[in-house]
Design a protein around this motif. Structure first.
Motif, PDB file in Angstrom:
ATOM      1  N   UNK A   1       0.726  -1.496   0.215  1.00 48.33           N
ATOM      2  CA  UNK A   1      -0.213   0.060  -0.073  1.00 48.33           C
ATOM      3  C   UNK A   1       0.898   1.515   0.176  1.00 48.33           C
ATOM      4  N   UNK A   2       1.569   1.411   0.752  1.00 52.25           N
ATOM      5  CA  UNK A   2       2.745   2.110   1.209  1.00 52.25           C
ATOM      6  C   UNK A   2       3.529   2.350  -0.497  1.00 52.25           C
ATOM      7  N   UNK A   3       4.020   1.356  -1.019  1.00 51.36           N
ATOM      8  CA  UNK A   3       4.327   1.706  -2.285  1.00 51.36           C
ATOM      9  C   UNK A   3       3.281   1.833  -3.406  1.00 51.36           C
ATOM     10  N   UNK A   4       2.183   1.932  -3.596  1.00 51.82           N
ATOM     11  CA  UNK A   4       1.503   2.170  -4.369  1.00 51.82           C
ATOM     12  C   UNK A   4       0.816   3.176  -3.908  1.00 51.82           C
ATOM     13  N   UNK A   5       0.808   4.102  -2.451  1.00 52.12           N
ATOM     14  CA  UNK A   5       0.316   5.379  -2.946  1.00 52.12           C
ATOM     15  C   UNK A   5       1.650   5.978  -2.981  1.00 52.12           C
ATOM     16  N   UNK A   6       2.558   6.145  -2.799  1.00 51.20           N
ATOM     17  CA  UNK A   6       4.176   6.842  -3.285  1.00 51.20           C
ATOM     18  C   UNK A   6       4.155   7.241  -5.114  1.00 51.20           C
ATOM     19  N   UNK A   7       3.486   6.175  -5.464  1.00 52.38           N
ATOM     20  CA  UNK A   7       3.360   5.773  -6.596  1.00 52.38           C
ATOM     21  C   UNK A   7       2.342   6.542  -7.681  1.00 52.38           C
ATOM     22  N   UNK A   8       1.284   6.572  -6.737  1.00 53.99           N
ATOM     23  CA  UNK A   8       0.317   7.309  -6.809  1.00 53.99           C
ATOM     24  C   UNK A   8      -0.238   8.614  -6.736  1.00 53.99           C
ATOM     25  N   UNK A   9       0.619   9.147  -5.964  1.00 54.89           N
ATOM     26  CA  UNK A   9       1.478  10.810  -5.442  1.00 54.89           C
ATOM     27  C   UNK A   9       2.106  11.607  -6.539  1.00 54.89           C
ATOM     28  N   UNK A  10       2.904  10.618  -7.395  1.00 51.31           N
ATOM     29  CA  UNK A  10       3.793  10.694  -7.689  1.00 51.31           C
ATOM     30  C   UNK A  10       3.719  10.963  -9.734  1.00 51.31           C
ATOM     31  N   UNK A  11       2.973  10.133 -10.263  1.00 48.71           N
ATOM     32  CA  UNK A  11       2.499   9.996 -11.399  1.00 48.71           C
ATOM     33  C   UNK A  11       1.219  10.825 -11.450  1.00 48.71           C
ATOM     34  N   UNK A  12       0.888  10.965 -12.657  1.00 51.00           N
ATOM     35  CA  UNK A  12      -0.084  12.109 -13.150  1.00 51.00           C
ATOM     36  C   UNK A  12      -1.060  10.936 -12.518  1.00 51.00           C
TER      37      UNK A  12
END
Length: 507
Positions: free
Chosen positions: A67-78
């Motif tokens: 969840x941490x990795x995916x949430x970080x990716x979601x914030x950084x990504x468009x």
């Protein structure tokens, strides 16, 4: 004597009185009898609990990391990529336990694989949503300061967003702990050699109410203890509420993310089945489901059967969903208005949510009847606790400056709640409402599977036992699509509301 201790003693007294009133019905065992049963079987229960708790803890760890990795990716990504990630996770979380458990047992074979996987899947989605709200709750002035030093989005994430998201991480963990334990229990239903789930299966088959409530009490105790431990850590690590948040709302992305998520989900579905080398007899591919529903000679009958089952499931899932949301938000508001009520409300809420649905669903349905009332109650119980935790966290994140302004005008608690704390709660409320969509379907189908014999849950249980895998996979797809439609409708409502109250969540 503390208020919580008094509440606990009162609940035990009411429990014992109810058990004595229902003596002879085999529906409820009192705390005295339960304590005696647990003492008599302490060795067996202790060994089984150690196995299940270890599986749940490992699933909680892996699910939280994902969840941490995916949430970080979601914030950084468009934003469009974020929508695709969220929809794919929703699809995974919607997969019914009655369908995924046996498949995971085939994939993993004997061992801990299915239990840990189901526990991790149960944790990832809820933690991801809670964390995503926290990562977005960053004051724009702080982000502007980071950019003024020439730093990029990674620096924003690490130095600003991550620290502000810590309270939301802890709230997500409080919600995830019961889910992880439930996932491990259900994973043991699929053919595990050890664990608390095996004892639960035996108790349910024998209609042994004493053993059932004894095991439910153990599960509830473990979950309450883990909830208290996470809350204690959260208090030690708690940060100040954020400053006033203001930002322009983001653009609507249109249907492209939905179509991309659907295409990617179908590709991953087919690719995973092929890569694992699973037989098409039981591991259906997307084209197999398409043929079953649209090109086979019996396709019309198949669709009609699915539609009837879906209508039965929605008839109990929707009222339970709405009742759970209302109860959770209402109890959160009560705690804010009367802080002393927290000592009475939270222990009861945690205990209700901590009792695994797989142990009590048959007994609740037996007590309330096989009509909608029993299943609606089960769904509402599953929904209200995550909503309560999320809404409390949201109201407690009201900016200090806003509360100081109300205090300067001698505003009462009601005025602060209505005009400051409820608007601050809305991002967390909508996050919990999103979490609750698949949870409501999960609760309804599990109750149908174990107790009522109606709806999609019963249909999948029957088709799994008769090897009618075309119908099983089609029902799974229907559940996922229904959840995605509900998710989309919530997204439209969320955007309309948050654009006025918390626009940073849409930026």
């Amino acid at each position: 004597m503390s208020g919580r201790l008094l509440v606990g003693l009162l609940l035990l007294l009411l429990w014992e009185m109810a058990a004595r009133t229902l003596a002879g019905t085999h529906l409820l065992a009192g705390p005295v009898d339960v304590a005696g049963w647990l003492f008599q079987h302490r060795g067996l229960v202790g060994r089984a609990l150690a196995v299940t708790a270890g599986e749940a803890a490992l699933g909680l760890l892996l699910g939280t990391l994902a969840a941490v990795l995916l949430a970080a990716l979601a914030v950084l990504a468009p934003r469009r990529v974020t929508a695709v990630i969220s929809l794919l996770m929703l699809f995974l979380f919607c997969l019914p336990l009655v369908a995924t458990g046996p498949l995971l047992r085939v994939l993993w074979g004997p061992g801990l694989g299915p239990q840990v996987t189901l526990a991790a899947l149960a944790v990832t989605f809820t933690s991801y949503l809670a964390l995503l709200v926290g990562l977005r709750a960053a004051p724009p002035v702080w982000l502007d300061l980071v950019r003024s030093y020439g730093r990029g989005r990674l620096s924003e994430l690490w130095h600003v967003r991550a620290r502000g998201a810590l309270p939301y991480v802890m709230a997500g963990l409080q919600i995830a702990a019961p889910a992880a334990f439930l996932g491990a229990l259900v994973g043991e239903f699929t053919g595990a050699e050890r664990g608390l789930g095996l004892l639960v299966i035996r108790a349910l088959r024998e209609l042994d109410a004493l053993a059932t409530w004894g095991l439910a009490t153990v599960a509830a105790g473990v979950t309450v203890a883990s909830h208290a431990a996470i809350a204690a850590v959260g208090r030690r690590l708690s940060a100040e509420p954020p400053l006033i948040l203001a930002a322009a709302p983001g653009r609507r992305e249109g249907p492209l993310p939905v179509l991309a998520a659907l295409a990617l989900g179908l590709i991953l579905w087919a690719g995973a089945m092929e890569a694992a080398g699973l037989s098409p007899f039981f591991a259906k591919r997307p084209w197999d489901v398409w043929a079953f529903l649209f090109t086979d000679p019996e396709a019309v009958a198949h669709r009609a059967e699915l539609a009837r089952a879906l209508a039965q499931t929605l008839r109990v899932a929707v009222p339970g969903y709405l009742a759970g949301l209302l109860a959770g938000a209402g109890l959160a508001a009560l705690v804010i208005l009367a802080p002393r009520a927290e000592g009475a409300v939270l222990p009861v809420a945690v205990a209700l949510r901590a009792v695994p649905i797989v142990t009590t669903a048959p007994l609740l349905v037996l007590a309330l009847g096989r009509g909608p009332a029993g299943t609606v109650t089960i769904v509402a119980v599953m929904i209200f606790f995550p909503t309560l935790v999320a809404c409390l966290q949201g109201m407690r994140q009201t900016p200090r400056a806003v509360l100081d302004l109300f205090e300067s005008y001698s505003a009462g608690r009601g005025a602060r709640l209505l005009h400051a704390q409820l608007p601050a709660m809305l991002p967390a409320f909508f996050a919990s409402a999103r979490m609750a969509v698949p949870a409501a379907i999960l609760a309804a189908t599990t109750a149908e599977w174990l107790a009522t014999g109606t709806g999609l849950g019963a249909l999948m249980a029957v088709t799994a036992s008769t090897s009618a895998y075309g119908m099983l996979w089609s029902a799974t797809l229907v559940i996922a699509l229904a959840a995605c439609l509900a998710w989309g409708a919530l997204g439209l409502l969320e955007r309309a509301v948050l654009s006025r109250t918390a626009a940073e969540q849409l930026a």
